[in-house]
Design a protein around this motif. Structure first.
Motif, PDB file in Angstrom:
ATOM      1  N   UNK A 144       7.438  10.812   3.771  1.00 28.10           N
ATOM      2  CA  UNK A 144       7.800   9.408   3.594  1.00 28.10           C
ATOM      3  C   UNK A 144       6.988   8.478   4.493  1.00 28.10           C
ATOM      4  N   UNK A 145       5.886   8.999   5.019  1.00 33.55           N
ATOM      5  CA  UNK A 145       4.965   8.200   5.819  1.00 33.55           C
ATOM      6  C   UNK A 145       3.711   7.946   4.991  1.00 33.55           C
ATOM      7  N   UNK A 146       3.218   6.722   5.041  1.00 31.73           N
ATOM      8  CA  UNK A 146       2.039   6.323   4.261  1.00 31.73           C
ATOM      9  C   UNK A 146       0.904   5.916   5.193  1.00 31.73           C
ATOM     10  N   UNK A 147      -0.316   6.208   4.783  1.00 31.79           N
ATOM     11  CA  UNK A 147      -1.490   5.815   5.570  1.00 31.79           C
ATOM     12  C   UNK A 147      -1.901   4.382   5.259  1.00 31.79           C
ATOM     13  N   UNK A 148      -2.312   3.655   6.284  1.00 31.99           N
ATOM     14  CA  UNK A 148      -2.880   2.331   6.095  1.00 31.99           C
ATOM     15  C   UNK A 148      -4.401   2.443   6.132  1.00 31.99           C
ATOM     16  N   UNK A 149      -5.097   1.957   5.103  1.00 31.83           N
ATOM     17  CA  UNK A 149      -6.559   1.932   5.170  1.00 31.83           C
ATOM     18  C   UNK A 149      -7.029   0.963   6.244  1.00 31.83           C
ATOM     19  N   UNK A 150      -8.232   1.168   6.738  1.00 34.74           N
ATOM     20  CA  UNK A 150      -8.738   0.374   7.849  1.00 34.74           C
ATOM     21  C   UNK A 150      -8.878  -1.106   7.517  1.00 34.74           C
ATOM     22  N   UNK A 151      -9.050  -1.426   6.233  1.00 31.20           N
ATOM     23  CA  UNK A 151      -9.290  -2.829   5.875  1.00 31.20           C
ATOM     24  C   UNK A 151      -8.012  -3.635   5.652  1.00 31.20           C
ATOM     25  N   UNK A 152      -6.846  -3.032   5.882  1.00 35.97           N
ATOM     26  CA  UNK A 152      -5.582  -3.765   5.757  1.00 35.97           C
ATOM     27  C   UNK A 152      -4.936  -3.858   7.132  1.00 35.97           C
ATOM     28  N   UNK A 153      -4.831  -5.063   7.706  1.00 42.30           N
ATOM     29  CA  UNK A 153      -4.140  -5.213   8.993  1.00 42.30           C
ATOM     30  C   UNK A 153      -2.677  -4.810   8.874  1.00 42.30           C
ATOM     31  N   UNK A 154      -2.134  -4.244   9.920  1.00 44.17           N
ATOM     32  CA  UNK A 154      -0.754  -3.778   9.876  1.00 44.17           C
ATOM     33  C   UNK A 154       0.233  -4.901   9.593  1.00 44.17           C
ATOM     34  N   UNK A 155       0.009  -6.072  10.208  1.00 43.32           N
ATOM     35  CA  UNK A 155       0.960  -7.165  10.007  1.00 43.32           C
ATOM     36  C   UNK A 155       0.948  -7.664   8.565  1.00 43.32           C
ATOM     37  N   UNK A 156      -0.243  -7.736   7.969  1.00 40.15           N
ATOM     38  CA  UNK A 156      -0.340  -8.201   6.582  1.00 40.15           C
ATOM     39  C   UNK A 156       0.129  -7.134   5.605  1.00 40.15           C
ATOM     40  N   UNK A 157      -0.023  -5.876   5.965  1.00 39.40           N
ATOM     41  CA  UNK A 157       0.313  -4.797   5.053  1.00 39.40           C
ATOM     42  C   UNK A 157       1.773  -4.404   5.037  1.00 39.40           C
ATOM     43  N   UNK A 158       2.510  -4.731   6.098  1.00 44.79           N
ATOM     44  CA  UNK A 158       3.911  -4.306   6.179  1.00 44.79           C
ATOM     45  C   UNK A 158       4.735  -4.693   4.945  1.00 44.79           C
ATOM     46  N   UNK A 159       4.629  -5.923   4.412  1.00 44.47           N
ATOM     47  CA  UNK A 159       5.451  -6.285   3.250  1.00 44.47           C
ATOM     48  C   UNK A 159       5.142  -5.490   1.985  1.00 44.47           C
ATOM     49  N   UNK A 160       3.984  -4.829   1.940  1.00 47.01           N
ATOM     50  CA  UNK A 160       3.679  -4.000   0.776  1.00 47.01           C
ATOM     51  C   UNK A 160       4.659  -2.846   0.638  1.00 47.01           C
ATOM     52  N   UNK A 161       5.314  -2.478   1.735  1.00 47.41           N
ATOM     53  CA  UNK A 161       6.165  -1.293   1.744  1.00 47.41           C
ATOM     54  C   UNK A 161       7.513  -1.523   1.078  1.00 47.41           C
ATOM     55  N   UNK A 162       7.837  -2.771   0.757  1.00 45.65           N
ATOM     56  CA  UNK A 162       9.013  -3.059  -0.061  1.00 45.65           C
ATOM     57  C   UNK A 162       8.646  -4.037  -1.172  1.00 45.65           C
ATOM     58  N   UNK A 163       8.267  -5.249  -0.804  1.00 44.66           N
ATOM     59  CA  UNK A 163       7.898  -6.237  -1.828  1.00 44.66           C
ATOM     60  C   UNK A 163       6.756  -5.732  -2.692  1.00 44.66           C
ATOM     61  N   UNK A 164       5.782  -5.094  -2.070  1.00 44.02           N
ATOM     62  CA  UNK A 164       4.626  -4.604  -2.820  1.00 44.02           C
ATOM     63  C   UNK A 164       4.995  -3.541  -3.835  1.00 44.02           C
ATOM     64  N   UNK A 165       5.716  -2.500  -3.394  1.00 45.34           N
ATOM     65  CA  UNK A 165       6.064  -1.413  -4.314  1.00 45.34           C
ATOM     66  C   UNK A 165       7.076  -1.878  -5.355  1.00 45.34           C
TER      67      UNK A 165
END
Length: 271
Positions: A140-161
């Protein structure tokens, strides 16, 4: 047991307060994460205020978790210390059950939610990402690619999916006309993702106040649902409508905007 610090709701009527608690001991298939960012999903507010019922206190919300791996169990193979990772709405489930189907993970036996739930032992409460650390099963852990900042990518984990899943399931792509109802936290994700998939995207919003933003995100058309003419002009237009709003609307009016055999998906959750 590891000590963590976070912010917790202690009952439905009070603001979140600083909270110190114990995380469970990591198992050999667990990943320990230092939380750097956590998105604020509106469902966190619903849960903290017990607007859906079933809230358990104290509650540490947060299921849009982004951070860095600080430790891994001996059987973990996909991650190492220092990796940039994310965690969404679930942290554990049965991985050996005969009925297990990763495409329907929210129906898996033994599913454990990131917070307001109990761990696999049936008694230890789960606490979410409004904290400085979290322990999660590797699957249940996902990798973040280097080109996505953690702060900008966090909402992908609920709103995004939440938007990506129906867009993929109903095969949004070239040649498909997709309408996104609402241009809020969920809606703007839907516009970007549907556009990236190659679909012809229309935004249906109460007003035209976010029209320019919609076009910047990839919408081809933008209509105000407060204008009755919208429903006449667009009748029979769309292959897929995804409704992201959580308020009462006239479902029949939107169903009439679908082509024959079209689909409307409701992802906005009301109070």
């Amino acid at each position: 047991m590891p000590i963590a610090k976070g912010y917790a709701a202690t009952d439905a009527s009070k603001p979140l307060v600083p909270f110190t608690f114990e995380r469970r001991e990591p198992n050999d298939d667990d990943v320990v994460i230092s939380v750097q960012y956590c998105g604020v999903c509106h469902s966190d507010i619903h849960q903290a205020r017990n607007e859906w019922g079933g809230s358990k206190y104290p509650m540490v919300p947060g299921h849009e978790v982004a951070g860095v791996v600080t430790a891994v169990g001996s059987k973990v193979s996909k991650f190492k210390v220092g990796d940039r990772v994310g965690v969404g709405c679930f942290v554990d489930s049965c991985t050996t059950c005969a009925t297990r189907d990763p495409d329907y993970e929210h129906y898996m036996p033994g599913l454990v939610q990131t917070y307001n739930d109990v761990e696999a032992d049936g008694k230890t409460p789960t606490f979410g990402g409004y904290s400085d650390s979290i322990v999660v099963k590797e699957g249940y852990v996902l990798s973040f690619p280097d080109n996505i900042p953690l702060d900008a990518g966090a909402p992908l984990l609920c709103a995004g999916i939440t938007l990506y899943s129906p867009l993929r399931h109903w095969k949004a792509g070239p040649g498909k006309k997709v309408a996104i109802v609402g241009m809020g936290g969920l809606g703007h994700m839907g516009v970007k993702l549907a556009h990236a998939m190659g679909a012809d995207v229309t935004v249906l919003s109460q007003t035209l106040s976010k029209k320019e933003d919609g076009f910047k995100l990839g919408a081809k058309d933008y209509y105000a649902t407060s204008d009755a003419e919208t429903f006449t002009k667009l009748a029979g237009t769309f292959d897929l409508i995804i409704n992201t709003v959580g308020t009462a609307i006239d479902w029949n009016a939107y169903l009439n905007l679908l082509k024959y055999d079209g689909s409307m998906v409701l992802v906005g959750v009301p109070e």
